[in-house]
Enzyme design. Structure first.
Site, PDB file in Angstrom:
ATOM      1  N   TYR A  41     -15.458  25.988 135.286  1.00 12.04           N
ATOM      2  CA  TYR A  41     -14.957  27.559 135.201  1.00 12.04           C
ATOM      3  C   TYR A  41     -15.769  28.126 133.917  1.00 12.04           C
ATOM      4  O   TYR A  41     -16.012  29.303 134.119  1.00 12.04           O
ATOM      5  CB  TYR A  41     -13.556  27.962 135.049  1.00 12.04           C
ATOM      6  CG  TYR A  41     -12.755  27.680 136.154  1.00 12.04           C
ATOM      7  CD1 TYR A  41     -12.671  28.572 137.103  1.00 12.04           C
ATOM      8  CD2 TYR A  41     -12.268  26.427 136.563  1.00 12.04           C
ATOM      9  CE1 TYR A  41     -12.022  28.545 138.500  1.00 12.04           C
ATOM     10  CE2 TYR A  41     -11.481  26.135 137.751  1.00 12.04           C
ATOM     11  CZ  TYR A  41     -11.328  27.325 138.496  1.00 12.04           C
ATOM     12  OH  TYR A  41     -10.814  27.083 139.788  1.00 12.04           O
ATOM     13  N   CYS A  53      -6.065  28.303 129.147  1.00 10.65           N
ATOM     14  CA  CYS A  53      -6.508  28.567 127.660  1.00 10.65           C
ATOM     15  C   CYS A  53      -5.220  28.828 126.835  1.00 10.65           C
ATOM     16  O   CYS A  53      -4.981  28.253 125.916  1.00 10.65           O
ATOM     17  CB  CYS A  53      -7.435  29.461 127.304  1.00 10.65           C
ATOM     18  SG  CYS A  53      -9.177  28.666 127.880  1.00 10.65           S
ATOM     19  N   ALA A  64     -12.971  35.992 130.399  1.00  9.50           N
ATOM     20  CA  ALA A  64     -11.735  35.643 131.097  1.00  9.50           C
ATOM     21  C   ALA A  64     -12.189  35.337 132.617  1.00  9.50           C
ATOM     22  O   ALA A  64     -13.067  36.224 133.206  1.00  9.50           O
ATOM     23  CB  ALA A  64     -10.982  36.983 131.124  1.00  9.50           C
ATOM     24  N   PHE A  82      -2.881  31.921 138.759  1.00  9.13           N
ATOM     25  CA  PHE A  82      -2.410  32.459 137.556  1.00  9.13           C
ATOM     26  C   PHE A  82      -2.924  33.827 137.176  1.00  9.13           C
ATOM     27  O   PHE A  82      -2.111  34.568 136.451  1.00  9.13           O
ATOM     28  CB  PHE A  82      -3.005  31.527 136.514  1.00  9.13           C
ATOM     29  CG  PHE A  82      -4.125  31.810 135.772  1.00  9.13           C
ATOM     30  CD1 PHE A  82      -5.508  31.284 136.308  1.00  9.13           C
ATOM     31  CD2 PHE A  82      -4.264  32.611 134.783  1.00  9.13           C
ATOM     32  CE1 PHE A  82      -6.660  31.469 135.608  1.00  9.13           C
ATOM     33  CE2 PHE A  82      -5.651  32.990 133.930  1.00  9.13           C
ATOM     34  CZ  PHE A  82      -6.783  32.287 134.529  1.00  9.13           C
TER      35      PHE A  82
HETATM   36  C1  UDX Z   1     -12.983  25.213 129.907  1.00  5.83           C
HETATM   37  C2  UDX Z   1     -13.163  24.946 128.355  1.00  5.83           C
HETATM   38  O1  UDX Z   1     -14.557  24.552 128.188  1.00  5.83           O
HETATM   39  C3  UDX Z   1     -12.113  23.967 128.137  1.00  5.83           C
HETATM   40  O2  UDX Z   1     -12.328  23.651 126.786  1.00  5.83           O
HETATM   41  C4  UDX Z   1     -10.704  24.460 128.362  1.00  5.83           C
HETATM   42  O3  UDX Z   1      -9.948  23.473 128.051  1.00  5.83           O
HETATM   43  C5  UDX Z   1     -10.498  25.000 129.631  1.00  5.83           C
HETATM   44  O4  UDX Z   1     -11.666  25.887 129.960  1.00  5.83           O
HETATM   45  P1  UDX Z   1     -13.429  24.666 132.359  1.00  5.83           P
HETATM   46  O5  UDX Z   1     -14.646  24.795 132.670  1.00  5.83           O
HETATM   47  O6  UDX Z   1     -12.320  25.401 132.916  1.00  5.83           O
HETATM   48  O7  UDX Z   1     -13.293  24.273 130.663  1.00  5.83           O
HETATM   49  O8  UDX Z   1     -12.699  23.069 132.690  1.00  5.83           O
HETATM   50  P2  UDX Z   1     -13.016  22.604 134.187  1.00  5.83           P
HETATM   51  O9  UDX Z   1     -13.101  23.356 135.154  1.00  5.83           O
HETATM   52  O10 UDX Z   1     -12.065  21.529 134.362  1.00  5.83           O
HETATM   53  O11 UDX Z   1     -14.561  21.990 133.958  1.00  5.83           O
HETATM   54  C6  UDX Z   1     -14.981  20.746 133.403  1.00  5.83           C
HETATM   55  C7  UDX Z   1     -15.828  20.015 134.040  1.00  5.83           C
HETATM   56  O12 UDX Z   1     -16.611  18.959 133.407  1.00  5.83           O
HETATM   57  C8  UDX Z   1     -15.431  19.276 135.179  1.00  5.83           C
HETATM   58  O13 UDX Z   1     -16.225  19.701 136.372  1.00  5.83           O
HETATM   59  C9  UDX Z   1     -15.578  17.805 135.010  1.00  5.83           C
HETATM   60  O14 UDX Z   1     -15.954  17.024 136.194  1.00  5.83           O
HETATM   61  C10 UDX Z   1     -16.786  17.774 133.926  1.00  5.83           C
HETATM   62  N1  UDX Z   1     -16.612  16.709 133.163  1.00  5.83           N
HETATM   63  C11 UDX Z   1     -15.690  16.298 132.529  1.00  5.83           C
HETATM   64  C12 UDX Z   1     -17.945  16.107 133.128  1.00  5.83           C
HETATM   65  O15 UDX Z   1     -18.993  16.163 133.691  1.00  5.83           O
HETATM   66  N2  UDX Z   1     -18.014  14.776 132.179  1.00  5.83           N
HETATM   67  C13 UDX Z   1     -16.881  14.350 131.472  1.00  5.83           C
HETATM   68  O16 UDX Z   1     -17.077  13.453 130.728  1.00  5.83           O
HETATM   69  C14 UDX Z   1     -15.586  15.177 131.708  1.00  5.83           C
HETATM   70  C1  UDX Z   2      -8.426  33.967 128.415  1.00  6.30           C
HETATM   71  C2  UDX Z   2      -8.960  34.855 127.505  1.00  6.30           C
HETATM   72  O1  UDX Z   2      -8.894  36.324 127.729  1.00  6.30           O
HETATM   73  C3  UDX Z   2     -10.600  34.690 127.231  1.00  6.30           C
HETATM   74  O2  UDX Z   2     -11.180  35.383 126.207  1.00  6.30           O
HETATM   75  C4  UDX Z   2     -10.680  33.357 126.997  1.00  6.30           C
HETATM   76  O3  UDX Z   2     -12.070  33.015 126.715  1.00  6.30           O
HETATM   77  C5  UDX Z   2      -9.996  32.322 127.918  1.00  6.30           C
HETATM   78  O4  UDX Z   2      -8.699  32.743 127.929  1.00  6.30           O
HETATM   79  P1  UDX Z   2      -8.001  33.885 131.076  1.00  6.30           P
HETATM   80  O5  UDX Z   2      -7.096  32.934 130.819  1.00  6.30           O
HETATM   81  O6  UDX Z   2      -9.098  33.674 132.099  1.00  6.30           O
HETATM   82  O7  UDX Z   2      -8.777  34.270 129.477  1.00  6.30           O
HETATM   83  O8  UDX Z   2      -7.544  35.098 131.635  1.00  6.30           O
HETATM   84  P2  UDX Z   2      -6.533  36.482 130.868  1.00  6.30           P
HETATM   85  O9  UDX Z   2      -7.233  37.590 131.617  1.00  6.30           O
HETATM   86  O10 UDX Z   2      -6.674  36.288 129.432  1.00  6.30           O
HETATM   87  O11 UDX Z   2      -5.077  36.304 131.456  1.00  6.30           O
HETATM   88  C6  UDX Z   2      -4.314  35.360 131.006  1.00  6.30           C
HETATM   89  C7  UDX Z   2      -2.924  35.302 131.611  1.00  6.30           C
HETATM   90  O12 UDX Z   2      -2.210  36.387 130.940  1.00  6.30           O
HETATM   91  C8  UDX Z   2      -2.720  35.516 133.232  1.00  6.30           C
HETATM   92  O13 UDX Z   2      -1.783  34.986 133.556  1.00  6.30           O
HETATM   93  C9  UDX Z   2      -2.586  37.049 133.056  1.00  6.30           C
HETATM   94  O14 UDX Z   2      -1.951  37.539 134.355  1.00  6.30           O
HETATM   95  C10 UDX Z   2      -1.742  37.209 131.928  1.00  6.30           C
HETATM   96  N1  UDX Z   2      -1.610  38.512 131.364  1.00  6.30           N
HETATM   97  C11 UDX Z   2      -2.909  39.243 131.236  1.00  6.30           C
HETATM   98  C12 UDX Z   2      -0.353  39.381 131.372  1.00  6.30           C
HETATM   99  O15 UDX Z   2       0.573  38.780 131.777  1.00  6.30           O
HETATM  100  N2  UDX Z   2      -0.454  40.649 130.871  1.00  6.30           N
HETATM  101  C13 UDX Z   2      -1.662  41.178 130.310  1.00  6.30           C
HETATM  102  O16 UDX Z   2      -1.468  42.502 129.799  1.00  6.30           O
HETATM  103  C14 UDX Z   2      -2.865  40.573 130.360  1.00  6.30           C
END
Ligand code: UDX
Ligand code: UDX
Length: 471
Positions: free
Chosen positions: A16, A280, A168, A342
């Site tokens: 992501y 996160c 986000a 979420f």
């Molecule tokens: C992000 C942030 O980078 C992470 O620190 C936070 O905990 C969650 O959000 P995100 O990109 O959302 O991570 O995680 P994910 O969608 O699980 O992607 C990580 C990717 O890394 C996966 O596709 C996984 O297959 C890959 N991976 C993991 C590798 O290629 N090598 C590894 O050794 C481990």
């Molecule tokens: C968050 C941070 O916003 C982003 O800056 C960081 O890099 C990664 O973590 P994300 O988790 O993708 O991003 O989404 P976000 O929009 O922050 O929402 C997190 C959660 O809070 C969601 O479940 C959302 O529904 C909730 N939320 C958000 C509320 O309940 N109320 C609000 O007013 C805002």
């Protein structure tokens, strides 16, 4: 030596964060070749799929990938080749909360970060700038640096940067196009500052210079945890107030609006909800708690921990309100849960409040039907199985089913629970839904989404989070 001009970027982790971030870098920097590598072949295949059936749903992402893929954006499982060719490597693997061992339940599992770092050291035959993109506990960059230096080949220099992501989900592409700020942390040495400048030049292709903040490595790492903790803290604060509103008859929307009008507070992130989710917030706060405890700061740890505790309380409280309102029992009653992601505009379900609600309804022996416009059915089943370890899927399926539309989910239901704020739930034909439901027909709005008065006119009994008014 002048800062290295980056022409080849490799990103380890096509998730992501890594996927959208590096796709946007490719779009904005046509002179840079970007290769995103991942060990997960199915994920890479999806990124490369002919019909652009990408592995993550994110508005605007497909358009970006369509413009660059095959031009200067590539997806591959060949991690080693990606490392070998790049001048700059983003480490964007996942860092989940540890499930066992020291710090279980709090500390981040850095195994993947370490594996990726060791791989870089083992493979690289030339100097690299290594950028920590995953959210990590403070001082991880230092550990990465130690590993890289201890394993580097003669003539190979590794400079380490911290460049936390602030996108986000659901708005990732707009966030990346015009970020509030880009944070780059580096060692304050000459080499560290030069590496920082190289990455700054990459972002400089489209981000105004005054939005690129350069700081020390540790400040950068801590700022990411701090930003997420403070955002989550606002939500827990408003959710705590929502409980007072429900008990007193005040309206949380009105309170949030009044509070947010104070320019020192500001209006954003004050939306009461059934609880925050996502990969996160909880993880980063627990990280901060763990860090505080490790630093012998128990009061600081307790302060941040309360933000997560309040979030758990909100989910429990909402579930209980459903049971209480449905005459103190939901055994055998059909409950439609609208939304499983979420938040809206993503198919991501990590830490989604919906999972906890459904688990609570299962415990009360209700019959639950779920509808979400984006989440894959396989994902829903795997989340529900993870939430009830040891319970076979067949047993779960006796109580839970998945519908293909909101209308289908609501058929014959006694109650509708809105768990995610998908826009399409606003435009449901509620009069039609009403005729299909068992009476009295209840709606529980955990997202301040529906027009409660209109629904009441139709005949629904409506309960809204943070509002104490009569049904
Ligand atoms: C992000 C942030 O980078 C992470 O620190 C936070 O905990 C969650 O959000 P995100 O990109 O959302 O991570 O995680 P994910 O969608 O699980 O992607 C990580 C990717 O890394 C996966 O596709 C996984 O297959 C890959 N991976 C993991 C590798 O290629 N090598 C590894 O050794 C481990
Ligand atoms: C968050 C941070 O916003 C982003 O800056 C960081 O890099 C990664 O973590 P994300 O988790 O993708 O991003 O989404 P976000 O929009 O922050 O929402 C997190 C959660 O809070 C969601 O479940 C959302 O529904 C909730 N939320 C958000 C509320 O309940 N109320 C609000 O007013 C805002």
């Amino acid at each position: 030596m002048a800062p290295v001009k980056v022409t080849k970027i490799c990103c380890i982790g096509a998730g992501y964060v890594g996927g959208p971030t590096c796709a946007v870098i490719a779009l904005k920097c046509p002179d840079i070749t970007v290769t995103i590598v991942d060990l997960n072949k199915a994920r890479v295949d999806a990124w490369n799929s002919e019909d652009f059936d990408l592995p993550i749903y994110e508005p605007g992402l497909e358009d970006v990938v369509r413009q660059c893929r095959g031009r200067n954006l590539f997806f591959s499982t060949d991690v080693d080749k990606g490392i070998l060719e790049a001048d700059l490597i983003f480490v964007s693997v996942n860092t989940p909360t540890k499930k066992s061992g020291v710090g279980a339940g709090f500390a981040a599992d850095l195994n993947y970060v370490e594996l990726a770092t060791r791989r870089i050291a083992a493979i690289a035959t030339s100097s690299k700038i290594v950028v920590e993109k995953s959210t990590v506990p403070c001082r991880t960059a230092e550990s990465m640096r130690t590993i890289l230096e201890a394993n580097s080949k003669p003539g190979c220099r590794f400079d380490i940067l911290s460049n936390p992501e602030f996108l986000a989900e659901g708005t990732a592409i707009t966030d990346l196009f015009s970020p509030d700020r880009v944070l780059i942390g580096s060692l304050q040495t000459k080499e560290g500052k030069e590496a920082c400048q190289s990455l700054k030049d990459v972002y400089g292709h489209w981000v105004p210079t005054d939005r690129i903040l350069t700081v020390g490595l540790w400040s950068s790492e801590l700022s990411k945890l701090a930003a997420n903790a403070m955002l989550a803290q606002r939500i827990s604060s408003i959710n705590a107030l929502s409980a007072i509103c429900e008990a007193t008859g005040a309206n949380i929307d009105e309170v949030a609006n009044a509070v947010g009008k104070d320019s020192r507070v500001g209006p954003k992130f004050l939306r009461a909800s059934v609880g925050f989710g996502g990969s996160c917030f909880q993880k980063d706060i627990l990280n901060l708690v763990y860090l505080s405890e490790s630093l012998h700061l128990p009061e600081v740890a307790a302060y941040w921990r309360q933000v997560v505790d309040m979030n758990e309380y909100q989910k429990r409280r909402f579930s209980k309100r459903v049971v209480d309102t449905l005459f103190n029992t939901i055994t055998g009653k059909k409950i439609a849960v609208l939304g499983f992601a979420f938040k809206a505009d993503t198919g991501d379900t990590r830490e989604s409040a919906a999972i906890t609600l459904i688990k609570n309804f299962q415990a009360e022996r209700a019959l639950v039907t779920i509808y979400d416009p984006q989440v894959l059915q396989s994902q829903i089943w795997s989340d529900l199985m993870e939430a009830s370890p040891g319970v076979p899927l067949e047993t779960i399926k006796r109580q839970v089913s998945i519908a293909n539309s909101a209308l289908e989910a609501c058929r014959d239901a006694e109650a509708i629970v809105i768990a995610t704020e998908w826009k399409e739930f606003r435009t449901i034909d509620w009069a039609d839904v009403y005729t299909r439901m068992t009476k009295p027909a209840f709606v529980f709005d955990g997202r301040l989404l529906v027009d409660a008065e209109k629904l009441r006119e139709i005949g629904f009994k409506v309960t809204v989070i943070g509002r104490g008014e009569r049904l």
